[in-house]
Design a protein around this motif. Structure first.
Motif, PDB file in Angstrom:
ATOM      1  N   VAL A   9       0.874  -1.174   0.000  1.00 59.87           N
ATOM      2  CA  VAL A   9       0.000   0.000   0.000  1.00 59.87           C
ATOM      3  C   VAL A   9       0.909   1.222   0.000  1.00 59.87           C
ATOM      4  CG1 VAL A   9      -1.952  -1.139   1.143  1.00 59.87           C
ATOM      5  CG2 VAL A   9      -0.209  -0.008   2.533  1.00 59.87           C
ATOM      6  N   PRO A  10       0.412   2.375  -0.448  1.00 56.07           N
ATOM      7  CA  PRO A  10       1.278   3.560  -0.550  1.00 56.07           C
ATOM      8  C   PRO A  10       2.057   3.889   0.725  1.00 56.07           C
ATOM      9  CG  PRO A  10      -0.804   3.987  -1.629  1.00 56.07           C
ATOM     10  CD  PRO A  10      -0.944   2.646  -0.946  1.00 56.07           C
ATOM     11  N   GLU A  11       1.468   3.677   1.880  1.00 57.48           N
ATOM     12  CA  GLU A  11       2.146   4.003   3.141  1.00 57.48           C
ATOM     13  C   GLU A  11       3.386   3.151   3.376  1.00 57.48           C
ATOM     14  OE1 GLU A  11      -1.043   3.191   2.819  1.00 57.48           O
ATOM     15  OE2 GLU A  11      -2.178   4.954   3.447  1.00 57.48           O
ATOM     16  N   ASN A  12       3.438   1.958   2.781  1.00 58.17           N
ATOM     17  CA  ASN A  12       4.538   1.028   3.041  1.00 58.17           C
ATOM     18  C   ASN A  12       5.583   0.948   1.932  1.00 58.17           C
ATOM     19  OD1 ASN A  12       3.304   0.279   5.454  1.00 58.17           O
ATOM     20  ND2 ASN A  12       2.273  -1.477   4.558  1.00 58.17           N
ATOM     21  N   THR A  13       5.400   1.654   0.844  1.00 58.22           N
ATOM     22  CA  THR A  13       6.332   1.503  -0.280  1.00 58.22           C
ATOM     23  C   THR A  13       7.755   1.910   0.079  1.00 58.22           C
ATOM     24  OG1 THR A  13       5.683   3.646  -1.174  1.00 58.22           O
ATOM     25  CG2 THR A  13       4.566   1.698  -2.066  1.00 58.22           C
ATOM     26  N   THR A  14       7.911   2.905   0.945  1.00 58.19           N
ATOM     27  CA  THR A  14       9.279   3.314   1.295  1.00 58.19           C
ATOM     28  C   THR A  14       9.992   2.260   2.131  1.00 58.19           C
ATOM     29  OG1 THR A  14       8.508   4.580   3.219  1.00 58.19           O
ATOM     30  CG2 THR A  14       8.792   5.790   1.147  1.00 58.19           C
ATOM     31  N   ILE A  15       9.246   1.446   2.863  1.00 53.13           N
ATOM     32  CA  ILE A  15       9.870   0.355   3.625  1.00 53.13           C
ATOM     33  C   ILE A  15      10.529  -0.619   2.655  1.00 53.13           C
ATOM     34  CG2 ILE A  15       9.426  -1.601   5.157  1.00 53.13           C
ATOM     35  CD1 ILE A  15       7.152   0.131   6.394  1.00 53.13           C
ATOM     36  N   ALA A  16       9.801  -1.010   1.629  1.00 52.25           N
ATOM     37  CA  ALA A  16      10.366  -1.914   0.622  1.00 52.25           C
ATOM     38  C   ALA A  16      11.511  -1.241  -0.129  1.00 52.25           C
ATOM     39  CB  ALA A  16       9.286  -2.364  -0.349  1.00 52.25           C
ATOM     40  N   SER A  17      11.379   0.031  -0.437  1.00 56.05           N
ATOM     41  CA  SER A  17      12.430   0.752  -1.166  1.00 56.05           C
ATOM     42  C   SER A  17      13.722   0.827  -0.364  1.00 56.05           C
ATOM     43  CB  SER A  17      11.965   2.165  -1.500  1.00 56.05           C
ATOM     44  OG  SER A  17      10.871   2.129  -2.353  1.00 56.05           O
ATOM     45  N   VAL A  18      13.616   1.122   0.920  1.00 56.04           N
ATOM     46  CA  VAL A  18      14.812   1.199   1.765  1.00 56.04           C
ATOM     47  C   VAL A  18      15.434  -0.189   1.918  1.00 56.04           C
ATOM     48  CG1 VAL A  18      15.629   1.680   4.113  1.00 56.04           C
ATOM     49  CG2 VAL A  18      14.130   3.313   2.951  1.00 56.04           C
ATOM     50  N   ALA A  19      14.616  -1.213   2.093  1.00 62.17           N
ATOM     51  CA  ALA A  19      15.155  -2.581   2.197  1.00 62.17           C
ATOM     52  C   ALA A  19      15.896  -2.965   0.923  1.00 62.17           C
ATOM     53  CB  ALA A  19      14.026  -3.567   2.467  1.00 62.17           C
ATOM     54  N   ASP A  20      15.366  -2.546  -0.224  1.00 64.80           N
ATOM     55  CA  ASP A  20      15.935  -2.913  -1.522  1.00 64.80           C
ATOM     56  C   ASP A  20      17.295  -2.261  -1.782  1.00 64.80           C
ATOM     57  OD1 ASP A  20      15.659  -4.450  -3.846  1.00 64.80           O
ATOM     58  OD2 ASP A  20      14.866  -2.749  -4.987  1.00 64.80           O
ATOM     59  N   ILE A  21      17.651  -1.243  -1.028  1.00 64.01           N
ATOM     60  CA  ILE A  21      18.961  -0.589  -1.180  1.00 64.01           C
ATOM     61  C   ILE A  21      20.092  -1.544  -0.780  1.00 64.01           C
ATOM     62  CG2 ILE A  21      20.435   1.256  -0.273  1.00 64.01           C
ATOM     63  CD1 ILE A  21      17.871   2.980  -0.078  1.00 64.01           C
ATOM     64  N   ASP A  22      19.826  -2.402   0.199  1.00 61.22           N
ATOM     65  CA  ASP A  22      20.830  -3.360   0.666  1.00 61.22           C
ATOM     66  C   ASP A  22      21.049  -4.427  -0.418  1.00 61.22           C
ATOM     67  OD1 ASP A  22      22.268  -5.432   1.883  1.00 61.22           O
ATOM     68  OD2 ASP A  22      21.193  -5.255   3.778  1.00 61.22           O
ATOM     69  N   ASP A  39      19.547 -13.816   2.779  1.00 55.37           N
ATOM     70  CA  ASP A  39      20.206 -14.977   3.379  1.00 55.37           C
ATOM     71  C   ASP A  39      20.637 -14.664   4.804  1.00 55.37           C
ATOM     72  OD1 ASP A  39      19.933 -16.630   1.150  1.00 55.37           O
ATOM     73  OD2 ASP A  39      21.759 -15.824   0.236  1.00 55.37           O
ATOM     74  N   GLY A  40      20.800 -13.401   5.111  1.00 49.77           N
ATOM     75  CA  GLY A  40      21.186 -12.967   6.452  1.00 49.77           C
ATOM     76  C   GLY A  40      20.066 -12.166   7.088  1.00 49.77           C
ATOM     77  N   ASP A  41      20.447 -11.258   7.979  1.00 47.93           N
ATOM     78  CA  ASP A  41      19.479 -10.407   8.657  1.00 47.93           C
ATOM     79  C   ASP A  41      18.935  -9.352   7.706  1.00 47.93           C
ATOM     80  OD1 ASP A  41      20.278 -11.848  10.837  1.00 47.93           O
ATOM     81  OD2 ASP A  41      21.281 -10.183  11.850  1.00 47.93           O
ATOM     82  N   ILE A  42      17.713  -8.946   7.949  1.00 51.89           N
ATOM     83  CA  ILE A  42      17.120  -7.809   7.253  1.00 51.89           C
ATOM     84  C   ILE A  42      17.059  -6.676   8.261  1.00 51.89           C
ATOM     85  CG2 ILE A  42      15.042  -6.900   6.150  1.00 51.89           C
ATOM     86  CD1 ILE A  42      14.374  -9.848   5.381  1.00 51.89           C
ATOM     87  N   VAL A  43      17.668  -5.549   7.928  1.00 49.48           N
ATOM     88  CA  VAL A  43      17.664  -4.382   8.820  1.00 49.48           C
ATOM     89  C   VAL A  43      17.170  -3.187   8.023  1.00 49.48           C
ATOM     90  CG1 VAL A  43      19.023  -2.890  10.311  1.00 49.48           C
ATOM     91  CG2 VAL A  43      19.622  -5.313  10.118  1.00 49.48           C
ATOM     92  N   ILE A  44      16.126  -2.533   8.539  1.00 48.07           N
ATOM     93  CA  ILE A  44      15.545  -1.371   7.872  1.00 48.07           C
ATOM     94  C   ILE A  44      15.524  -0.213   8.863  1.00 48.07           C
ATOM     95  CG2 ILE A  44      13.531  -0.453   6.667  1.00 48.07           C
ATOM     96  CD1 ILE A  44      12.763  -3.406   6.063  1.00 48.07           C
ATOM     97  N   ASP A  45      16.140   0.881   8.486  1.00 53.64           N
ATOM     98  CA  ASP A  45      16.196   2.079   9.317  1.00 53.64           C
ATOM     99  C   ASP A  45      14.885   2.863   9.179  1.00 53.64           C
ATOM    100  OD1 ASP A  45      16.887   5.214   9.315  1.00 53.64           O
ATOM    101  OD2 ASP A  45      18.188   4.164  10.733  1.00 53.64           O
ATOM    102  N   ARG A  46      14.174   3.071  10.281  1.00 60.44           N
ATOM    103  CA  ARG A  46      12.887   3.756  10.219  1.00 60.44           C
ATOM    104  C   ARG A  46      13.010   5.169   9.680  1.00 60.44           C
ATOM    105  NH1 ARG A  46      10.048   7.593  12.398  1.00 60.44           N
ATOM    106  NH2 ARG A  46      11.586   7.942  14.017  1.00 60.44           N
ATOM    107  N   ARG A  47      13.983   5.906  10.117  1.00 59.21           N
ATOM    108  CA  ARG A  47      14.115   7.305   9.674  1.00 59.21           C
ATOM    109  C   ARG A  47      14.356   7.385   8.164  1.00 59.21           C
ATOM    110  NH1 ARG A  47      16.429   7.121  14.730  1.00 59.21           N
ATOM    111  NH2 ARG A  47      15.386   8.430  16.263  1.00 59.21           N
ATOM    112  N   ALA A  48      15.078   6.420   7.611  1.00 59.71           N
ATOM    113  CA  ALA A  48      15.324   6.409   6.167  1.00 59.71           C
ATOM    114  C   ALA A  48      14.034   6.182   5.388  1.00 59.71           C
ATOM    115  CB  ALA A  48      16.353   5.334   5.814  1.00 59.71           C
TER     116      ALA A  48
END
Length: 81
Positions: A9-22, A39-48
């Protein structure tokens, strides 16, 4: 494999976008969800992500063979269970 699902949903697209940077993380779709896999940990910075707290704390739709080890105002960390 660490797997996290977030509703697309539009509110969550930046979460996927920030995760995809890794480069160790892959983001694709399964039905109406972003599937975030590593394969390892997934870490997503909230402020980003720019997410406000209400969106941040309601964004997780599911996990597969994984567990949340951090989900606070700073970051989300998901590890293999």
């Amino acid at each position: 494999m660490t797997t996290l699902y977030v509703l697309d949903v539009p509110e969550n697209t930046t979460i996927a976008s920030v995760a995809d940077i890794d480069p160790a993380v892959r983001v694709d779709h399964v039905g109406p969800y972003f599937r975030i896999v590593s394969d390892g940990d997934i870490v997503i910075d909230r402020r980003a992500t720019g997410c406000r707290h209400a969106v941040w704390y309601s964004s997780i739709s599911g996990l597969s063979e994984s567990r949340i080890t951090q989900w606070d105002k700073d970051a989300l960390r998901v590890e293999k269970s």
